[in-house]
Scaffold this motif. Structure first.
Motif, short mmCIF file in Angstrom:
data_model
loop_
_atom_site.label_atom_id
_atom_site.label_comp_id
_atom_site.label_asym_id
_atom_site.label_seq_id
_atom_site.Cartn_x
_atom_site.Cartn_y
_atom_site.Cartn_z
N CYS A 316 0.84 -1.20 0.00
CA CYS A 316 0.00 0.00 0.00
C CYS A 316 0.88 1.25 0.00
O CYS A 316 2.00 1.25 0.55
CB CYS A 316 -0.93 0.03 1.22
SG CYS A 316 -1.94 -1.46 1.41
N GLU A 317 0.35 2.30 -0.60
CA GLU A 317 1.03 3.59 -0.61
C GLU A 317 0.40 4.50 0.43
O GLU A 317 -0.83 4.63 0.49
CB GLU A 317 0.96 4.23 -1.99
CG GLU A 317 1.73 3.52 -3.07
CD GLU A 317 3.23 3.58 -2.84
OE1 GLU A 317 3.68 4.55 -2.18
OE2 GLU A 317 3.94 2.68 -3.33
N THR A 318 1.22 5.09 1.27
CA THR A 318 0.76 6.04 2.28
C THR A 318 1.53 7.35 2.14
O THR A 318 2.45 7.47 1.32
CB THR A 318 0.96 5.46 3.69
OG1 THR A 318 2.38 5.37 3.97
CG2 THR A 318 0.35 4.08 3.83
N LEU A 319 1.13 8.34 2.94
CA LEU A 319 1.82 9.63 2.90
C LEU A 319 3.28 9.50 3.33
O LEU A 319 4.13 10.30 2.92
CB LEU A 319 1.10 10.63 3.80
CG LEU A 319 -0.33 11.00 3.36
CD1 LEU A 319 -0.95 11.94 4.39
CD2 LEU A 319 -0.32 11.65 1.98
N ASN A 320 3.56 8.50 4.14
CA ASN A 320 4.93 8.31 4.63
C ASN A 320 5.72 7.32 3.79
O ASN A 320 6.83 6.93 4.16
CB ASN A 320 4.90 7.84 6.08
CG ASN A 320 4.31 8.87 7.01
OD1 ASN A 320 4.51 10.07 6.81
ND2 ASN A 320 3.55 8.42 8.00
N GLY A 321 5.16 6.90 2.67
CA GLY A 321 5.87 5.98 1.82
C GLY A 321 5.16 4.63 1.74
O GLY A 321 4.12 4.41 2.37
N PRO A 322 5.71 3.71 0.97
CA PRO A 322 5.06 2.40 0.79
C PRO A 322 5.15 1.55 2.06
O PRO A 322 6.14 1.59 2.79
CB PRO A 322 5.86 1.77 -0.35
CG PRO A 322 7.20 2.42 -0.28
CD PRO A 322 6.96 3.82 0.19
N VAL A 323 4.08 0.81 2.32
CA VAL A 323 4.06 -0.11 3.45
C VAL A 323 3.56 -1.47 2.95
O VAL A 323 2.87 -1.56 1.92
CB VAL A 323 3.14 0.38 4.59
CG1 VAL A 323 3.61 1.71 5.13
CG2 VAL A 323 1.69 0.45 4.13
N LEU A 324 3.91 -2.51 3.66
CA LEU A 324 3.40 -3.84 3.39
C LEU A 324 2.40 -4.18 4.49
O LEU A 324 2.73 -4.11 5.67
CB LEU A 324 4.54 -4.86 3.37
CG LEU A 324 4.20 -6.22 2.74
CD1 LEU A 324 3.72 -6.05 1.32
CD2 LEU A 324 5.42 -7.14 2.78
N GLU A 325 1.19 -4.50 4.06
CA GLU A 325 0.08 -4.71 5.00
C GLU A 325 -0.29 -6.19 5.07
O GLU A 325 -0.51 -6.83 4.04
CB GLU A 325 -1.13 -3.90 4.58
CG GLU A 325 -2.33 -4.03 5.51
CD GLU A 325 -3.52 -3.24 5.01
OE1 GLU A 325 -3.75 -2.14 5.52
OE2 GLU A 325 -4.22 -3.74 4.10
N LEU A 326 -0.34 -6.71 6.28
CA LEU A 326 -0.77 -8.08 6.53
C LEU A 326 -2.09 -8.04 7.30
O LEU A 326 -2.18 -7.39 8.35
CB LEU A 326 0.29 -8.83 7.35
CG LEU A 326 -0.10 -10.22 7.88
CD1 LEU A 326 -0.20 -11.21 6.73
CD2 LEU A 326 0.90 -10.71 8.92
N VAL A 327 -3.10 -8.74 6.79
CA VAL A 327 -4.41 -8.79 7.44
C VAL A 327 -4.77 -10.26 7.65
O VAL A 327 -4.77 -11.05 6.71
CB VAL A 327 -5.50 -8.10 6.59
CG1 VAL A 327 -6.85 -8.19 7.30
CG2 VAL A 327 -5.13 -6.66 6.33
N PRO A 378 6.72 -0.31 7.27
CA PRO A 378 7.27 0.47 6.14
C PRO A 378 8.29 -0.35 5.36
O PRO A 378 9.05 -1.13 5.94
CB PRO A 378 7.90 1.68 6.84
CG PRO A 378 8.21 1.20 8.22
CD PRO A 378 7.16 0.20 8.58
N LEU A 379 8.27 -0.15 4.05
CA LEU A 379 9.23 -0.87 3.20
C LEU A 379 10.55 -0.14 3.06
O LEU A 379 11.57 -0.75 2.79
CB LEU A 379 8.62 -1.11 1.82
CG LEU A 379 7.45 -2.11 1.79
CD1 LEU A 379 6.88 -2.22 0.38
CD2 LEU A 379 7.91 -3.46 2.25
#
Length: 383
Positions: A316-327, A378-379
């Protein structure tokens, strides 16, 4: 929880479920039962017919139920099939066409217990015997038309089911063998790496110790230098071993996703677990997500009482940069108690890499509304 294909029942509930699946097909025994309840035979004939039917059903159940759980010896299977065929012949010849349906159960038993090489000619032979017996009665055409297809189709269908069960068992054994071979290979690799790491260092320590022992009486200063070298070499060897062991202990996302798939299946929980589509995740972030997945699946298996669990992994892309999301989402009882040590430790581990953990109830209603765990890391590695 139902019995897995190719496995014997492990408790009474699974045995009852299996018994029900086999027993549901006894609905086709309506014709013999109706014949016994009618007035076409004497009391003695009805009594002997009822006894024969009870014996037939008991032998049929014993063969199919027992053989599909733990295969019987070939000679015993042949003897039991002979008993079923003899009862079908005797009852249909003496009591009339309604009893021809017993040949269908003989055909099904052959398909369920014998290999295809034997079943492919025995099933048609039993069907032909049924046709021959029907021809000895009046107006056989309707009974033949109604029973030939079920006898052939039921027998060969059960042969296919038997082959499926056998293939499933072989696949399960092969997977267990592959897992064992992988574990053995990992042990061998660890042994080789430790040998490579420690072989030279220990040899050097041994030589310097011998040298220091010879120098000690006459040259204590040189012996002290050798002892200092021994200390430096041993410290470096300890660092190398720790790094190697840490590498082996670090969990990976592909490994934990595969482990989650296995754990959910073993617990009888319907799982939707993807493969890992990302191979560029920094090791530290990957390890945190892997630990999070392990903790979440462990909670689902042990505490949730869930019937289904879904794992999702997305970038996912956020304001603070790309993150990897686990649900990780389940449909169990949810969490009514405060977070335990596992979730607290997980939050600390994720927070150490700048990530976040969110937990909450699912979208369901009632007691089994479920539980959702979301972890984002964060990536980008910030300096």
């Amino acid at each position: 929880m139902t019995t897995a294909i190719g496995r014997p029942p492990e408790n009474r509930r699974q045995a009852l479920v299996k018994f029900a699946w086999i027993g549901i097909w006894l609905a086709f025994m309506g014709a013999p039962v109706s014949d016994l309840l009618g007035d076409e035979h004497s009391r003695w004939a009805d009594a002997l017919g009822a006894l024969g039917l009870v014996v037939f059903v008991a032998v049929y159940f014993g063969l199919v139920f027992r053989h599909t759980a733990r295969p019987l010896p070939r000679t015993r299977v042949a003897a039991v099939l002979g008993v079923l065929l003899a009862l079908a012949l005797a009852l249909s010849l003496t009591l009339g066409p309604p009893w021809l349906v017993l040949f269908v159960y003989v055909s099904v038993s052959i398909g369920a217990t014998l290999p295809m090489s034997a079943a492919r000619w025995l099933i048609p032979a039993v069907t032909a015997t049924m046709v021959g017996v029907a021809l000895t009665h009046e107006s056989p055409r309707e009974m033949i038309t109604a029973l030939v297809v079920p006898a052939l189709l039921g027998g060969f269908a059960m042969s296919g089911v038997r082959q499926l069960v056998r293939t499933t068992i072989e696949l399960r054994e092969a997977r267990a063998t592959v897992a064992q071979l992988a574990a053995n290979e990992e042990r061998l690799r660890l042994a080789r790496d430790l040998h490579d790491l420690l072989g030279h260092s220990l040899s050097l320590i041994t030589l310097k110790s011998e040298l220091a022992g010879r120098m000690l009486p006459d040259s204590p200063e040189q012996a002290a230098r050798q002892v200092a070298d021994i200390e430096q070499v041993s410290r470096q060897a300890l660092i190398d071993v720790r790094e190697a062991v840490t590498g082996y202990r670090r969990p990976t996302l592909p490994g934990e996703l595969a482990g989650a798939r296995t754990a959910l299946a073993a617990a009888g929980i319907t799982g939707s677990v993807p493969d890992c589509p990302y191979d560029d995740v920094p090791e530290e972030r990957e390890a945190v997500l892997a630990w999070a997945l392990r903790e979440a699946v462990t909670n689902v298996v042990r505490h949730s009482g869930a019937r289904g669990c879904t794992v999702a992994l997305a970038r996912c892309e956020t304001l603070n940069g790309p993150v990897l999301e686990l649900v990780v989402r389940d449909d169990g009882r949810g969490a009514s108690a405060p977070p335990g040590n596992g979730l607290t430790g997980l939050a600390e581990r994720v927070g150490a890499v700048g990530g976040t953990v969110e937990t909450g109830p699912g979208a369901g209603r009632g007691q089994d509304k479920g539980f959702v765990l979301t972890v984002r890391v964060p990536l980008k590695v910030t300096g």
